[in-house]
Scaffold this motif. Structure first.
Motif, PDB file in Angstrom:
ATOM      1  N   GLY A  13      49.690 -31.872  -5.387  1.00  0.00           N
ATOM      2  CA  GLY A  13      49.795 -32.839  -6.483  1.00  0.00           C
ATOM      3  C   GLY A  13      51.216 -32.968  -6.989  1.00  0.00           C
ATOM      4  O   GLY A  13      51.464 -32.949  -8.197  1.00  0.00           O
ATOM      5  N   ILE A  18      54.254 -32.203 -13.567  1.00  0.00           N
ATOM      6  CA  ILE A  18      54.637 -30.803 -13.367  1.00  0.00           C
ATOM      7  C   ILE A  18      54.870 -30.522 -11.883  1.00  0.00           C
ATOM      8  O   ILE A  18      55.842 -29.848 -11.519  1.00  0.00           O
ATOM      9  CB  ILE A  18      53.535 -29.878 -13.949  1.00  0.00           C
ATOM     10  CG1 ILE A  18      53.522 -29.990 -15.488  1.00  0.00           C
ATOM     11  CG2 ILE A  18      53.755 -28.435 -13.503  1.00  0.00           C
ATOM     12  CD1 ILE A  18      52.337 -29.304 -16.156  1.00  0.00           C
ATOM     13  N   TYR A  37      50.499 -35.093  -1.811  1.00  0.00           N
ATOM     14  CA  TYR A  37      49.968 -36.128  -2.695  1.00  0.00           C
ATOM     15  C   TYR A  37      48.628 -36.577  -2.137  1.00  0.00           C
ATOM     16  O   TYR A  37      48.355 -36.417  -0.943  1.00  0.00           O
ATOM     17  CB  TYR A  37      50.933 -37.326  -2.782  1.00  0.00           C
ATOM     18  CG  TYR A  37      51.007 -38.118  -1.506  1.00  0.00           C
ATOM     19  CD1 TYR A  37      51.782 -37.676  -0.438  1.00  0.00           C
ATOM     20  CD2 TYR A  37      50.251 -39.287  -1.341  1.00  0.00           C
ATOM     21  CE1 TYR A  37      51.814 -38.384   0.756  1.00  0.00           C
ATOM     22  CE2 TYR A  37      50.285 -39.996  -0.151  1.00  0.00           C
ATOM     23  CZ  TYR A  37      51.069 -39.541   0.894  1.00  0.00           C
ATOM     24  OH  TYR A  37      51.084 -40.226   2.080  1.00  0.00           O
ATOM     25  N   ASP A  64      43.801 -34.919   0.184  1.00  0.00           N
ATOM     26  CA  ASP A  64      43.001 -34.793  -1.037  1.00  0.00           C
ATOM     27  C   ASP A  64      42.503 -33.352  -1.079  1.00  0.00           C
ATOM     28  O   ASP A  64      41.640 -32.967  -0.281  1.00  0.00           O
ATOM     29  CB  ASP A  64      41.834 -35.788  -0.960  1.00  0.00           C
ATOM     30  CG  ASP A  64      40.870 -35.645  -2.119  1.00  0.00           C
ATOM     31  OD1 ASP A  64      40.960 -34.654  -2.879  1.00  0.00           O
ATOM     32  OD2 ASP A  64      39.997 -36.517  -2.265  1.00  0.00           O
ATOM     33  N   ASN A  91      48.768 -26.889  -7.946  1.00  0.00           N
ATOM     34  CA  ASN A  91      49.078 -27.656  -9.155  1.00  0.00           C
ATOM     35  C   ASN A  91      48.171 -28.870  -9.349  1.00  0.00           C
ATOM     36  O   ASN A  91      47.968 -29.317 -10.468  1.00  0.00           O
ATOM     37  CB  ASN A  91      50.543 -28.117  -9.077  1.00  0.00           C
ATOM     38  CG  ASN A  91      50.861 -29.164 -10.118  1.00  0.00           C
ATOM     39  OD1 ASN A  91      51.080 -28.852 -11.285  1.00  0.00           O
ATOM     40  ND2 ASN A  91      50.879 -30.435  -9.715  1.00  0.00           N
ATOM     41  N   ALA A  92      47.624 -29.419  -8.243  1.00  0.00           N
ATOM     42  CA  ALA A  92      46.829 -30.646  -8.355  1.00  0.00           C
ATOM     43  C   ALA A  92      45.700 -30.456  -9.358  1.00  0.00           C
ATOM     44  O   ALA A  92      44.985 -29.449  -9.317  1.00  0.00           O
ATOM     45  CB  ALA A  92      46.258 -31.029  -6.990  1.00  0.00           C
ATOM     46  N   SER A 142      47.014 -22.975 -14.097  1.00  0.00           N
ATOM     47  CA  SER A 142      45.796 -22.993 -14.914  1.00  0.00           C
ATOM     48  C   SER A 142      46.095 -23.799 -16.177  1.00  0.00           C
ATOM     49  O   SER A 142      46.745 -24.846 -16.112  1.00  0.00           O
ATOM     50  CB  SER A 142      45.370 -21.548 -15.200  1.00  0.00           C
ATOM     51  OG  SER A 142      44.260 -21.515 -16.048  1.00  0.00           O
ATOM     52  N   TYR A 156      36.920 -29.011 -17.557  1.00  0.00           N
ATOM     53  CA  TYR A 156      38.325 -28.657 -17.289  1.00  0.00           C
ATOM     54  C   TYR A 156      38.599 -27.194 -17.666  1.00  0.00           C
ATOM     55  O   TYR A 156      39.216 -26.450 -16.897  1.00  0.00           O
ATOM     56  CB  TYR A 156      39.213 -29.609 -18.092  1.00  0.00           C
ATOM     57  CG  TYR A 156      40.694 -29.447 -17.905  1.00  0.00           C
ATOM     58  CD1 TYR A 156      41.336 -29.946 -16.771  1.00  0.00           C
ATOM     59  CD2 TYR A 156      41.475 -28.826 -18.883  1.00  0.00           C
ATOM     60  CE1 TYR A 156      42.710 -29.829 -16.622  1.00  0.00           C
ATOM     61  CE2 TYR A 156      42.846 -28.706 -18.741  1.00  0.00           C
ATOM     62  CZ  TYR A 156      43.463 -29.210 -17.610  1.00  0.00           C
ATOM     63  OH  TYR A 156      44.829 -29.088 -17.466  1.00  0.00           O
ATOM     64  N   THR A 191      53.572 -35.039 -19.938  1.00  0.00           N
ATOM     65  CA  THR A 191      53.431 -35.685 -18.623  1.00  0.00           C
ATOM     66  C   THR A 191      52.479 -36.880 -18.788  1.00  0.00           C
ATOM     67  O   THR A 191      51.941 -37.107 -19.877  1.00  0.00           O
ATOM     68  CB  THR A 191      52.803 -34.730 -17.582  1.00  0.00           C
ATOM     69  OG1 THR A 191      51.456 -34.452 -17.972  1.00  0.00           O
ATOM     70  CG2 THR A 191      53.584 -33.440 -17.435  1.00  0.00           C
TER      71      THR A 191
HETATM   72  P1  NAD Z   1      49.492 -35.307 -13.719  1.00  0.00           P
HETATM   73  O1  NAD Z   1      48.213 -36.029 -13.864  1.00  0.00           O
HETATM   74  O2  NAD Z   1      50.765 -35.983 -14.071  1.00  0.00           O
HETATM   75  O3  NAD Z   1      49.653 -34.729 -12.240  1.00  0.00           O
HETATM   76  C1  NAD Z   1      48.576 -34.223 -11.503  1.00  0.00           C
HETATM   77  C2  NAD Z   1      48.872 -34.462 -10.053  1.00  0.00           C
HETATM   78  O4  NAD Z   1      47.771 -33.994  -9.255  1.00  0.00           O
HETATM   79  C3  NAD Z   1      49.046 -35.958  -9.745  1.00  0.00           C
HETATM   80  O5  NAD Z   1      50.166 -36.132  -8.914  1.00  0.00           O
HETATM   81  C4  NAD Z   1      47.762 -36.294  -8.999  1.00  0.00           C
HETATM   82  O6  NAD Z   1      47.911 -37.361  -8.099  1.00  0.00           O
HETATM   83  C5  NAD Z   1      47.487 -34.967  -8.291  1.00  0.00           C
HETATM   84  N1  NAD Z   1      46.112 -34.873  -7.826  1.00  0.00           N
HETATM   85  C6  NAD Z   1      44.987 -35.113  -8.538  1.00  0.00           C
HETATM   86  N2  NAD Z   1      43.905 -34.937  -7.756  1.00  0.00           N
HETATM   87  C7  NAD Z   1      44.364 -34.594  -6.522  1.00  0.00           C
HETATM   88  C8  NAD Z   1      43.746 -34.284  -5.295  1.00  0.00           C
HETATM   89  N3  NAD Z   1      42.415 -34.310  -5.178  1.00  0.00           N
HETATM   90  N4  NAD Z   1      44.523 -33.950  -4.245  1.00  0.00           N
HETATM   91  C9  NAD Z   1      45.868 -33.925  -4.342  1.00  0.00           C
HETATM   92  N5  NAD Z   1      46.513 -34.211  -5.498  1.00  0.00           N
HETATM   93  C10 NAD Z   1      45.769 -34.547  -6.565  1.00  0.00           C
HETATM   94  O7  NAD Z   1      49.323 -33.976 -14.583  1.00  0.00           O
HETATM   95  P2  NAD Z   1      50.342 -32.810 -14.967  1.00  0.00           P
HETATM   96  O8  NAD Z   1      50.389 -32.783 -16.430  1.00  0.00           O
HETATM   97  O9  NAD Z   1      51.588 -32.873 -14.184  1.00  0.00           O
HETATM   98  O10 NAD Z   1      49.461 -31.563 -14.510  1.00  0.00           O
HETATM   99  C11 NAD Z   1      49.747 -30.743 -13.401  1.00  0.00           C
HETATM  100  C12 NAD Z   1      48.861 -29.509 -13.479  1.00  0.00           C
HETATM  101  O11 NAD Z   1      49.153 -28.810 -14.708  1.00  0.00           O
HETATM  102  C13 NAD Z   1      47.371 -29.847 -13.524  1.00  0.00           C
HETATM  103  O12 NAD Z   1      46.654 -28.859 -12.785  1.00  0.00           O
HETATM  104  C14 NAD Z   1      47.044 -29.731 -14.996  1.00  0.00           C
HETATM  105  O13 NAD Z   1      45.692 -29.426 -15.198  1.00  0.00           O
HETATM  106  C15 NAD Z   1      47.953 -28.607 -15.412  1.00  0.00           C
HETATM  107  N6  NAD Z   1      48.238 -28.568 -16.838  1.00  0.00           N
HETATM  108  C16 NAD Z   1      48.891 -29.580 -17.465  1.00  0.00           C
HETATM  109  C17 NAD Z   1      49.128 -29.492 -18.832  1.00  0.00           C
HETATM  110  C18 NAD Z   1      49.862 -30.558 -19.595  1.00  0.00           C
HETATM  111  O14 NAD Z   1      49.987 -30.426 -20.810  1.00  0.00           O
HETATM  112  N7  NAD Z   1      50.380 -31.589 -18.964  1.00  0.00           N
HETATM  113  C19 NAD Z   1      48.696 -28.384 -19.542  1.00  0.00           C
HETATM  114  C20 NAD Z   1      48.026 -27.369 -18.877  1.00  0.00           C
HETATM  115  C21 NAD Z   1      47.812 -27.465 -17.521  1.00  0.00           C
END
Ligand code: NAD
Length: 249
Positions: A13, A18, A37, A64, A91-92, A142, A156, A191
């Motif tokens: 992802g 992130i 991706y 995926d 990370n996805a 996480s 989630y 993000t």
């Molecule tokens: P985001 O939605 O910007 O990025 C998530 C990425 O995962 C995207 O590029 C998306 O295309 C990819 N993705 C989704 N499903 C997928 C799949 N089936 N296969 C491959 N890729 C896939 O979100 P983010 O904020 O960058 O989050 C990244 C990670 O950090 C996530 O796991 C999220 O749960 C975690 N997180 C984020 C936050 C926050 O505040 N932003 C807080 C805690 C945890």
């Protein structure tokens, strides 16, 4: 900061948010980075182009991760392309928020399948490569809600808590082969995932952050780079909260 020169890293992802910041930071420290991706080919290509412009090495890999066949093939493709696999960042992730009584089976399944089963499948495939090499670092992204729970995010939070159980169990299994497994629990990071939230929810979230500000993707990337490096060689099975002081006791 210890170098990641010539290490091969897979970031799932990684087309934005992130994951993209993690990919850029690992590449800046010398790692060869596989930018995974699912659907955003152009965004993933732009991440790779940015890394190459900065003098780094990266390549895109479509898969995926919620599909076990594709997730396993992804690990095999990255290993075949670069000849090794040293760092995996699960990370996805997706959200499908809703209160419990209104949460559909589909919303439960989609979140668990992507966030938890995806990390499991990638970790299982990567572990086989890393155990043979007797080296490796797996980092699971996480969330603080996996530690605290959150109203409206039963799916989630359960998936993110599950990633912590996965991290600790696999860390125990792989430690004797010098493969380390850790989790990062980000707090509120700016993000695309969080900018969709209403101003009222953002304001309420900020009220829980001791430092009084939201985090940036680079704050998570720096923690990932540390856990991936030899500087963290004696750290495994840990959950590192990077949250500006949301969850400490
Ligand atoms: P985001 O939605 O910007 O990025 C998530 C990425 O995962 C995207 O590029 C998306 O295309 C990819 N993705 C989704 N499903 C997928 C799949 N089936 N296969 C491959 N890729 C896939 O979100 P983010 O904020 O960058 O989050 C990244 C990670 O950090 C996530 O796991 C999220 O749960 C975690 N997180 C984020 C936050 C926050 O505040 N932003 C807080 C805690 C945890």
């Amino acid at each position: 900061m210890s170098s990641l020169e010539s290490r091969v890293a897979l970031v799932t992802g990684a087309s934005r948010g992130i994951g993209a910041a993690v990919a850029r930071t690992l590449a800046a420290r010398g790692a060869l980075v596989a930018v995974n991706y699912a659907g955003s080919a152009d965004a993933a290509a732009a991440v790779v182009a940015g890394i190459e412009e900065a003098g780094g090495t990266a390549a895109v890999f479509q898969a995926d991760v919620s599909d076990p066949v594709q997730a396993t093939a992804l690990v095999e493709a990255v290993t075949a392309r670069f000849g090794r696999l040293d760092i995996v960042v699960n990370n996805a992730g997706i959200t499908r928020d809703g209160l419990l009584v209104r949460m559909s089976d589909e919303d439960w399944d989609a979140v668990v399948r992507t966030n938890l089963t995806g990390a499991f499948t990638i970790t299982r495939a990567a572990a086989k490569v890393m155990m043979r090499a007797r080296a490796g670092s797996i980092i699971n992204i996480s969330s603080v809600v996996g530690l605290t729970g959150n109203a409206g995010q039963a799916n989630y939070a359960a998936a993110k808590a599950g990633m912590i159980g996965l991290t600790r169990s696999v860390a125990r299994e792989l430690a004797s082969r010098s493969v380390r497994v850790n989790a990062i629990a980000p707090g509120f990071i700016e993000t695309d995932m969080t900018c969709e939230l209403s101003p009222a929810v953002r304001e309420a979230a900020l009220g829980q952050v001791a430092m009084g500000t939201f985090g940036q993707p680079e704050d998570i990337a720096a923690a990932v780079a540390f856990l991936a490096s030899d500087e963290a060689r004696y750290i495994t099975g840990q959950v590192l909260a990077v949250d500006g002081g949301m969850t400490f006791v």
